[in-house]
Write an enzyme that holds these catalytic residues in place. Structure first.
Site, PDB file in Angstrom:
ATOM      1  N   GLU A 253       0.622  -0.912  -0.331  1.00 51.78           N
ATOM      2  CA  GLU A 253       0.008   0.099   0.520  1.00 51.78           C
ATOM      3  C   GLU A 253       0.767   0.887   0.317  1.00 51.78           C
ATOM      4  OE1 GLU A 253      -2.634   0.097  -0.722  1.00 51.78           O
ATOM      5  OE2 GLU A 253      -3.212  -2.364  -0.397  1.00 51.78           O
TER       6      GLU A 253
ATOM      7  N   LEU B 138      10.684   4.466  -8.270  1.00 49.34           N
ATOM      8  CA  LEU B 138       9.603   4.468  -8.357  1.00 49.34           C
ATOM      9  C   LEU B 138       9.126   5.978  -7.606  1.00 49.34           C
ATOM     10  CD1 LEU B 138       7.423   2.304  -7.588  1.00 49.34           C
ATOM     11  CD2 LEU B 138       8.016   1.783  -5.287  1.00 49.34           C
TER      12      LEU B 138
ATOM     13  N   TYR C 215      -5.996   6.440   4.451  1.00 49.12           N
ATOM     14  CA  TYR C 215      -5.842   5.057   3.731  1.00 49.12           C
ATOM     15  C   TYR C 215      -5.323   3.889   3.826  1.00 49.12           C
ATOM     16  CZ  TYR C 215      -5.100   2.587  -0.605  1.00 49.12           C
ATOM     17  OH  TYR C 215      -4.703   0.979  -1.744  1.00 49.12           O
TER      18      TYR C 215
ATOM     19  N   ASP D 206      -9.107   4.766  -2.499  1.00 48.79           N
ATOM     20  CA  ASP D 206      -7.817   5.551  -3.933  1.00 48.79           C
ATOM     21  C   ASP D 206      -8.817   6.060  -4.405  1.00 48.79           C
ATOM     22  OD1 ASP D 206      -9.194   3.177  -4.895  1.00 48.79           O
ATOM     23  OD2 ASP D 206      -7.226   2.572  -4.981  1.00 48.79           O
TER      24      ASP D 206
ATOM     25  N   CYS E  32     -14.892  -0.718 -13.957  1.00 46.49           N
ATOM     26  CA  CYS E  32     -15.226   1.184 -14.304  1.00 46.49           C
ATOM     27  C   CYS E  32     -14.083   2.221 -13.957  1.00 46.49           C
ATOM     28  CB  CYS E  32     -15.713   0.979 -12.377  1.00 46.49           C
ATOM     29  SG  CYS E  32     -16.668   3.421 -12.380  1.00 46.49           S
TER      30      CYS E  32
END
Length: 353
Positions: free
Chosen positions: A41, A84, A124, A142, A194
């Protein structure tokens, strides 16, 4: 109003058949490893699954537990993270690992409130770890989930201002059972069905509950406030060689690219390229005959574009590095160089070899 009473049940049924196979995701029926959930995460913030996956596997191979990561030198973690982006995440990752290892006996807390006390863990991430790793009822929101919720409830107010409302609406859909699977199902739905463009409403398992589908406006949501144009900053990078080594320096521990290695440069400022006097003042060695290299290096950060020209010089053998350190050119791959500096290295090598 559209009936959403069986929203979670339908979504979970779809997830059981269509869930993505991801390197950090536990197989069906197995408990997720909190360390893997947390690590993934943190990596996935502002980063795609495709970009994060190889980094995750590398980290897991080098540091298979939170104790291993906590005991690793920060420079090694920064080097493994290089490329990253959003490097404060790497520093916070290491700080969090040390906190969990040294103060919590190597065990992550199992509820949102305690997770929020960890370095670098926001709302989150706390919700994701609580739900996925510990089965706690938590609303995980998210970008994918925001898009799904905006369409399900036909929320036309724009992001980012509408974020609190979307989170509140998402909470009304979160079930008491299988909260971790549900959170991952919402992410998978947003990532594969979606989607931002051309959502596949005809095969969506919850299209019956989607107000935007009913109204024919799904592809227009979520709305977004127009972003201001990014300014461009300019600078000059100094490629200084000595005995087949190149001069690098360490950026300050906080701020943009904090703690990362870099090719020395002038300050990055708006308003055009730096003046000759500013370039001379910033040069690591004033007496070196500097040779501007053709072209420039262009890089985009979250809030600005950067245009760097590169100038090359030779310091001779064994020249002391007053503000930096020498790295053999063949060892540059092992340095904690952010993406923009890897571009500078490639540009310099292309034009000096």
């Amino acid at each position: 109003m559209t009936d959403r009473t069986d929203f979670a049940a339908r979504l979970l049924g779809w997830y059981d058949s269509h869930r993505r196979t991801l390197p950090w995701r536990a197989p069906p029926g197995e408990r997720a490893d909190p360390y893997r959930v947390w690590l993934s995460e943190i990596m996935l913030q502002q980063t795609t699954v495709v970009a994060a996956a190889p980094y995750f596997l590398t980290f897991l191979q080098r540091w298979p537990t939170v104790r291993h990561l906590a005991e690793a030198p920060l420079d090694d973690v920064l080097a493994a993270w290089a490329g990253l982006g959003y490097y404060a995440r790497a520093r916070n990752l290491h700080a969090c690992a040390r906190h969990v290892n040294e103060r919590l006996g190597g065990r992550f807390p199992d509820d949102e409130t305690a997770l929020l006390d960890l370095p670098g863990v926001g709302a989150y991430t706390a919700a994701a770890v609580a739900a996925i790793a510990f089965g706690r009822k938590a609303t995980v929101v998210d970008g994918n989930v925001e898009r799904v919720v905006a369409r399900v409830f036909a929320v036309t107010d724009p992001l980012p201002g509408v974020k609190p409302r979307l989170r509140a609406l998402a909470a009304t859909l979160t079930p008491d059972t299988r909260p971790g699977d549900y959170a991952q199902a919402m992410m998978d739905l947003g990532a594969t069905v979606c989607t931002p463009r051309k959502p596949q409403c005809l095969i969506c398992p919850v299209s019956h509950a989607c107000e935007a589908t009913r109204m024919g406006i799904a592809e227009t949501l979520p709305a977004r406030t127009a972003k201001a144009d990014k300014p461009t900053r300019h600078g000059v990078a100094f490629w200084l060689e000595s005995a087949m080594a190149v001069l690098l320096r360490r950026r300050p521990p906080t701020g943009l690219l904090g703690g990362m290695a870099e090719v020395p440069s002038t300050p990055w400022e708006a308003g055009g390229p730096p003046t000759p006097a500013a370039v001379q003042a910033a040069a690591p060695l004033a007496r070196v005959p500097w040779r501007p290299l053709p072209g420039s290096v262009r890089h985009t950060f979250s809030h600005f574009h950067l245009d760097l020209t590169v100038t090359a010089g030779e310091a001779g053998d064994n020249w002391p590095a007053a503000d930096g350190y020498w790295v053999p050119i063949g060892a540059l791959k092992g340095e904690a160089l952010p993406s923009v500096m890897r571009k500078v290295v490639r540009h310099a090598l292309d034009h000096t070899r």
